[in-house]
Design an enzyme around this catalytic site. Structure first.
Site, PDB file in Angstrom:
ATOM      1  N   TYR A 161     100.243  -0.036 115.559  1.00 54.74           N
ATOM      2  CA  TYR A 161      99.967  -1.198 114.807  1.00 54.74           C
ATOM      3  C   TYR A 161     100.050  -0.940 113.283  1.00 54.74           C
ATOM      4  O   TYR A 161      99.845  -1.817 112.585  1.00 54.74           O
ATOM      5  CB  TYR A 161      98.337  -1.536 115.060  1.00 54.74           C
ATOM      6  CG  TYR A 161      98.421  -2.329 116.373  1.00 54.74           C
ATOM      7  CD1 TYR A 161      98.760  -3.599 116.158  1.00 54.74           C
ATOM      8  CD2 TYR A 161      98.055  -2.014 117.413  1.00 54.74           C
ATOM      9  CE1 TYR A 161      98.719  -4.367 117.229  1.00 54.74           C
ATOM     10  CE2 TYR A 161      97.725  -2.523 118.552  1.00 54.74           C
ATOM     11  CZ  TYR A 161      98.397  -3.861 118.458  1.00 54.74           C
ATOM     12  OH  TYR A 161      98.413  -4.566 119.902  1.00 54.74           O
ATOM     13  N   GLU A 180      91.861   7.166 143.365  1.00 54.43           N
ATOM     14  CA  GLU A 180      92.812   6.617 142.668  1.00 54.43           C
ATOM     15  C   GLU A 180      92.432   5.217 141.754  1.00 54.43           C
ATOM     16  O   GLU A 180      92.764   5.071 140.661  1.00 54.43           O
ATOM     17  CB  GLU A 180      93.857   6.024 143.747  1.00 54.43           C
ATOM     18  CG  GLU A 180      95.072   5.020 143.210  1.00 54.43           C
ATOM     19  CD  GLU A 180      95.849   4.517 144.318  1.00 54.43           C
ATOM     20  OE1 GLU A 180      96.784   3.654 143.816  1.00 54.43           O
ATOM     21  OE2 GLU A 180      95.805   4.831 145.567  1.00 54.43           O
ATOM     22  N   ASP A 203      95.247   5.220 147.942  1.00 53.42           N
ATOM     23  CA  ASP A 203      95.782   4.206 149.184  1.00 53.42           C
ATOM     24  C   ASP A 203      96.819   4.697 149.933  1.00 53.42           C
ATOM     25  O   ASP A 203      97.737   5.608 149.410  1.00 53.42           O
ATOM     26  CB  ASP A 203      96.317   2.915 148.381  1.00 53.42           C
ATOM     27  CG  ASP A 203      95.189   2.086 147.786  1.00 53.42           C
ATOM     28  OD1 ASP A 203      94.179   2.187 148.174  1.00 53.42           O
ATOM     29  OD2 ASP A 203      95.297   1.311 146.642  1.00 53.42           O
TER      30      ASP A 203
END
Length: 353
Positions: A95, A181, A234
């Site tokens: 920025y 996760e 997962d």
């Protein structure tokens, strides 16, 4: 800090020498993106080979000149920050001149290139990365500025510190560490008071692909307490990929593997074989996409899978079924199955790989 300043001065000196000889200055960077420059070591994970192939960022070539200029620009910002003992995040740098940099990923990439080129960790360059990870459980420590932090499990977690190297007085009676996760699963386990129910533990989530600070914290906790570290992911190629980043590291950050990887990490769940064992209904599983197939095929070829026959078996099950499952599928058995049945059984009877 004098070491950092000296390293930057050496780079600039080379640029000036080239100019004095009427030659176009060139910066030499290690090739961080190719597997050719990576070796796999069981004790460290993926690390960059000492004499790796390099690429030249030339100042007289239209394609690389903009990158050459941006590297010098960020080097000058780092030099000022080290001199004045101030810090900035990668976002602050982007920025400071969005038009010049064009995108955040350009800045992130250049910072990693500089860190690799100077052989100096990012933190010592006075660049902080914004933290997205959370930690909870049986852990307390003191931050660099003296703030005392207690992570003991309430319903809220503590943000992973932005200066992991600076934390001290770490105290824990945890019997194990659990890397989760996803944020949703992490919050669910917090609500179920999992950290205290079974035996004291530390829970960490990188909320998907972990940022540098989360990986540094996992490594620091492992170095400090030497307790078993388990992962709960997962049952899909993306989850396996994330687990491999914690355990073996990533190709792009292989030059920092020694501070980031924890090769002793165990895969606790969700295993593809669990789906068969628990008779999970087919209608709650998700069919593979083309992307999933490609990701899994690429993971199966990686050097570390060869030394993990049990992992290989699980990946074969996943590949054969072409189905994936989120941890949330366990709620199809009962709403608190994960914290009441699945994890206690796994941890008690050694159901990890």
């Amino acid at each position: 800090s004098s070491e950092v300043l000296e390293a930057i001065e050496n780079v600039i000196e080379d640029v000036l020498k080239s100019l004095a000889q009427k030659k176009a200055p060139v910066l030499t960077l290690a090739n961080r993106s190719g597997w050719r420059n990576i070796e796999f070591k069981d004790s460290v994970g993926l690390q960059m080979i000492p004499h790796c192939t390099t690429k030249q960022i030339r100042s007289d070539c239209p394609r690389s000149a903009p990158k050459f200029a941006l590297i010098l620009k960020i080097l000058s910002m780092i030099y000022k920050m080290v001199q004045t003992n101030t810090y900035a995040t990668k976002r602050d740098i982007y920025y400071s001149d969005t038009l010049l940099f064009g995108s955040q990923s350009v800045v992130d990439n250049i910072i990693n290139d500089i860190s690799c080129m100077l052989k100096i960790p990012r933190r010592s360059l006075h660049i902080l990365s914004t933290t997205k990870g959370f930690v909870a459980g049986n852990l307390s420590y003191t931050e660099e500025d003296g703030t005392k932090v207690n992570c003991t499990c309430g319903a809220t977690a503590v943000t992973v510190p932005s200066n992991v190297q600076g934390i001290k007085n770490l105290i824990s009676h945890a019997k194990f560490m659990l890397i989760v996760e996803k944020d949703a699963t992490f919050q669910r386990l917090l609500d179920d008071d999992f950290c205290n129910k079974l035996s004291p533990c530390i829970m960490i989530t990188g909320r998907g692909v972990p940022d540098l600070n989360t990986r540094l914290l996992v490594r620091k906790l492992w170095d400090t307490f030497q307790i078993p570290v388990f992962t709960l992911m997962d049952a899909d190629p993306h989850g396996v990929e994330i687990m491999c980043i914690y355990k073996y590291g990533s190709v792009s950050m292989s030059f920092e593997a020694h501070h980031l990887t924890v090769p002793s990490i165990k895969w606790l769940g969700l295993l593809p074989s669990d789906l068969q064992r628990l008779n999970i209904r087919k209608d709650v599983l998700i069919p593979f996409t083309k992307q999933d197939q490609n990701k899994l095929a690429s993971i199966q070829k990686r050097p570390y899978i060869a030394c993990q026959p049990m992992w290989k078996k699980e990946l074969d099950i996943m590949a054969a079924s072409k189905l994936k499952a989120e941890i949330q599928v366990l709620t199809s058995l009962s709403s608190d199955y994960l914290s009441r049945v699945y994890l206690p059984n796994k941890l008690q009877f050694g159901g990890w790989l």
